[in-house]
Design an enzyme around this catalytic site. Structure first.
Site, PDB file in Angstrom:
ATOM      1  N   SER A 100       0.791  -1.237   0.000  1.00 12.89           N
ATOM      2  CA  SER A 100       0.000   0.000   0.000  1.00 12.89           C
ATOM      3  C   SER A 100       0.820   1.281   0.000  1.00 12.89           C
ATOM      4  CB  SER A 100      -0.960   0.015   1.195  1.00 12.89           C
ATOM      5  OG  SER A 100      -2.047  -0.858   0.953  1.00 12.89           O
ATOM      6  N   LYS A 103       0.110   3.790  -2.665  1.00 11.34           N
ATOM      7  CA  LYS A 103      -0.882   4.866  -2.542  1.00 11.34           C
ATOM      8  C   LYS A 103      -0.237   6.248  -2.421  1.00 11.34           C
ATOM      9  CE  LYS A 103      -4.457   1.858  -0.616  1.00 11.34           C
ATOM     10  NZ  LYS A 103      -3.976   0.597  -0.071  1.00 11.34           N
ATOM     11  N   SER A 157      -5.735   3.186   4.630  1.00 10.92           N
ATOM     12  CA  SER A 157      -5.217   2.454   3.476  1.00 10.92           C
ATOM     13  C   SER A 157      -6.335   1.770   2.703  1.00 10.92           C
ATOM     14  CB  SER A 157      -4.180   1.417   3.930  1.00 10.92           C
ATOM     15  OG  SER A 157      -3.308   1.094   2.882  1.00 10.92           O
TER      16      SER A 157
END
Length: 322
Positions: A100, A103, A157
């Site tokens: 993640s 991101k 997240s």
């Protein structure tokens, strides 16, 4: 510890200067290029800055690994933005799954090129097949602002928030991934490739410690990005498909931000991004300042456990960021 950054930057630029002499090729054709290759960043002129002028540059040799428990992770790095030095290097050019931390690039693109006050309707495709992954628990037909979605993206997240933002910007996740790859190359992150906006595992979705540094250092130049990643919790208020009000509190998964882990003395963690999958292990990117007021980026990828992730992060911050 031997610091080679300044020398390597000079060598790199000299090499590029020599290489630039050959891009015109040989032969009788005298085609004139409107914008020939140069060492300057895009949009600059003769007074522009060299691309690597304000970057931390180093070679592919590890250093500092014997002073910490480096075996706890597959890659890590500490980058002093103020002195433009890489102060800790562990496999920083090896390809790794980012989970993640992907991101970071998603948020950077949306904040830089989108409108945080735009309103977005959640599509059924954006929230499909989200079982078992980290989500904001969005539902089809929910109506949120881009700003709300960014908080859901970076704090909890939310993989669903990443999909919604990708569709908002590009119409589909697949088209947004193309934008991600274009933007990564523009930032110099040429050893990365992205196929989605959230970081779910894929063999063709990877980056490096150094590429993540390049992306993250650009993202923290955006005040909205820093505001979001430094937020401990966020109260999102929006409407569902029937027009009813929905309120949710999203708390930051970064243990430095939620108080579960204390940073080393002299280090203040401003914010960052976590990431975890079976393939990627435990990952963390942080933005911090030291007691001198210097800006520090520190990254750990593929730690073998969450506690070991923060243990190694604290070790490299304590030894190489102060």
């Amino acid at each position: 510890m031997k610091c080679i950054n300044k020398h390597y930057r000079t060598t790199l630029l000299c090499f590029l200067c020599i290489a630039a002499l050959f891009v015109s090729g040989c032969g009788t054709s005298k085609t004139v290029l409107d914008h020939p290759y140069s060492l300057y960043d895009s949009g600059s002129n003769e007074t522009g800055k060299m691309f690597a002028q304000n970057l931390c540059v180093t070679d592919n040799m590890d250093f500092g690994t014997d002073q910490v428990d480096s075996k706890l992770a597959e890659g890590a790095g500490v980058f002093n933005l103020s002195t433009q030095e890489v102060t800790y290097s562990q496999n920083i050019f090896g390809k790794l799954y980012p989970a993640s931390t992907t991101k970071v690039l998603t948020a950077y693109i949306i904040i830089r090129y989108g409108n945080l006050d735009d309103t977005v309707i959640v599509s059924p495709e954006a929230v499909a097949n989200m079982g078992g992954s980290s989500v904001c628990a969005l539902s089809q037909g929910d109506v949120l602002t881009v700003r709300d979605l960014l908080y859901g993206l970076m704090l909890v997240s939310g993989n669903d928030a990443a999909n919604v933002l990708a569709e908002y910007y590009s119409g589909s996740v697949e088209e947004f991934a193309k934008v991600m790859n274009q933007e990564a190359v523009a930032l110099g992150a040429t050893n990365s490739h992205f196929v989605n906006a959230n970081g779910l595992p894929d063999e063709e979705h990877y980056t490096t410690i150094y590429d993540m540094y390049l992306i993250f250092q650009e993202a923290i130049k955006l005040q909205d990005f820093v505001t979001i990643i430094s937020t401990e919790s966020y109260d999102a208020s929006y409407q569902d498909a029937t027009g009813n009000s929905v309120t949710k509190t999203w708390k930051n998964t970064n243990k430095y931000l939620n108080g579960e882990v204390k940073a080393p003395d002299g280090i203040t963690v401003v914010g960052g991004k976590t990431g975890t999958t079976n393939a990627a292990g435990y990952c963390l990117v942080t933005y911090a300042t030291n007691k001198k007021g210097e800006d520090i980026i520190s990254i750990v990828f593929k730690a073998d456990g969450r506690s070991d992730l923060y243990l190694l992060m604290n070790q490299i911050l304590s030894s190489f960021a102060n």
